[in-house]
Enzyme design. Structure first.
Site, PDB file in Angstrom:
ATOM      1  N   LYS A 199       0.807  -1.318   0.003  1.00 27.00           N
ATOM      2  CA  LYS A 199      -0.157  -0.019   0.208  1.00 27.00           C
ATOM      3  C   LYS A 199       0.858   1.184   0.001  1.00 27.00           C
ATOM      4  O   LYS A 199       0.398   2.489  -0.441  1.00 27.00           O
ATOM      5  CB  LYS A 199      -0.995   0.088   1.182  1.00 27.00           C
ATOM      6  CG  LYS A 199      -0.387  -0.406   2.707  1.00 27.00           C
ATOM      7  CD  LYS A 199      -0.105   0.912   3.403  1.00 27.00           C
ATOM      8  CE  LYS A 199       0.605   0.491   4.678  1.00 27.00           C
ATOM      9  NZ  LYS A 199       0.990   1.627   5.457  1.00 27.00           N
ATOM     10  N   GLU A 304       8.698   4.623   3.119  1.00 25.69           N
ATOM     11  CA  GLU A 304       8.683   3.200   2.966  1.00 25.69           C
ATOM     12  C   GLU A 304       8.268   2.547   1.520  1.00 25.69           C
ATOM     13  O   GLU A 304       8.823   1.671   1.070  1.00 25.69           O
ATOM     14  CB  GLU A 304       7.856   2.481   3.845  1.00 25.69           C
ATOM     15  CG  GLU A 304       8.094   2.720   5.302  1.00 25.69           C
ATOM     16  CD  GLU A 304       7.319   3.527   5.903  1.00 25.69           C
ATOM     17  OE1 GLU A 304       6.838   4.776   5.273  1.00 25.69           O
ATOM     18  OE2 GLU A 304       7.039   3.562   7.038  1.00 25.69           O
TER      19      GLU A 304
END
Length: 354
Positions: A199, A304
């Site tokens: 995600k 990330e």
């Protein structure tokens, strides 16, 4: 649930936020930090001034620089170290008696993939090779739409406790059911881990589109929802290729819930990075994706998604997956195409699958 002794390994924002929620709920929580100033600020000022500044911490939460002390004699231990250091950190606690005999239930907060000689691997796969044999198929992966800041404040948050060991999933779920947290069990360990990692990639693209939409006659809220739905489709494709077992994982808070908050929240670092790609030309200072990853500390915050993007690309190649959004971001970060080229490809030429 009666008060439990809980250890948290890793005093970053997310580890501290969850530790605070558990301590506020009446559990006795001890957190490990490698930095002495973090330990001192938590113990003396009840605040993690380095990683979660401005959020008061419960007196039930204490800190130590001794990792073995934090891991010892705990009913529950939660690992929250960054993926890059997770395996090395876990190796430090394998000699602790309650870990050695498997009596401590271990949960994991770390998101992302771990780079190995055989390619990207999931977090729990790597940990199972480090920890004692009794933790094989018994670790609990904790995920969901959960920004640390809101968890620390006690704002209502949903979490998933996923484990192949149903008893451990239930035990962790009950531990997490404190004021401000709603927790649920899952057996789909792979699917939940994939949702948590992938995600972030979609959120970077979403942030770029959001920045452009502010001054665009073409893109808007409808476009962003189209991208979010198509991104969820790609996450599900990755998940099933890697062994996810339940389609409902991707429509749960572990999937669409976590994706939505990561894309839309003001706290989202990956959304911010996507916005900075457009607003500040942040990629100009880097040669390619490898250069970006090696110097990612220069950004000033951790995206990330930028790191996960490389791993998702390798997974897509290995499994022959068509991932238009994820592959497009890979090409943008690798300086093969411009951000606007990607968005035009995705939304104007109908190349995404929703």
């Amino acid at each position: 649930m009666s008060a439990k002794n809980v250890g948290v390994i890793g005093a970053g924002a997310w580890g501290s936020g969850l530790a605070q929620a558990l301590a506020r709920g009446g559990h006795k929580v001890q957190i490990w930090a490698r930095e002495s100033d973090v330990v001192e600020s938590i113990n003396n000022e009840h605040e993690n001034k380095r990683y979660l500044p401005g959020y008061p911490l419960s007196e039930n939460l204490t800190a130590s620089i001794d990792i073995n002390e934090v891991a010892s004699n705990k009913e529950f231990l939660i690992l929250a170290s960054p993926s890059l250091y997770l395996a090395a950190t876990a190796k430090q606690i394998v000699g602790v008696p309650s870990i050695k005999d498997g009596s401590t239930v271990i949960g994991v907060l770390t998101k992302g993939f771990v780079s190995t000689a055989s390619g990207p691997r999931l977090i729990l796969e790597v940990l199972e090779e480090v920890l004692p044999e009794s933790y094989k198929n018994s670790l609990v992966y904790i995920s969901g739409p959960s920004h640390a800041e809101e968890v620390a404040l006690g704002k209502l948050t949903g979490l998933i406790a996923a484990s192949e060991n149903p008893k451990n999933s239930i035990k962790m779920r009950e531990l997490l059911r404190v004021p401000g947290l709603m927790a649920y069990s899952s057996l789909d360990v792979v699917g939940v881990q994939i949702c948590a990692a992938a995600k972030n990639v979609i959120a970077v693209v979403y942030g770029s589109l959001d920045a452009i939409s502010e001054h665009s006659d073409i893109f808007g809220d409808n476009s962003e929802s189209l991208l979010l739905a198509a991104g969820l489709n790609e996450i599900q494709r990755i998940g099933f290729a890697m062994g996810a077992t339940h389609s409902e994982t991707f429509t749960s808070i572990a999937g669409v819930g976590d994706l939505d908050v990561t894309c839309r929240s003001k706290y989202g670092r990956n959304r911010r990075f996507g916005q900075d790609i457009i607003k500040t030309d942040i990629l100009d200072r880097f040669k390619n994706l490898d250069d970006l990853i090696s110097r990612i500390g220069e950004i000033g915050y951790l995206s990330e998604g930028a790191v996960a993007c490389k791993f998702v690309h390798e997974i897509a190649v290995k499994h022959n997956l068509r991932l238009t959004i994820c592959d497009g971001l890979y090409r943008v970060l690798n300086k093969e195409i411009k951000p606007m080229e990607l968005l035009n490809e995705l939304l104007l030429q109908s190349k995404i699958e929703s």
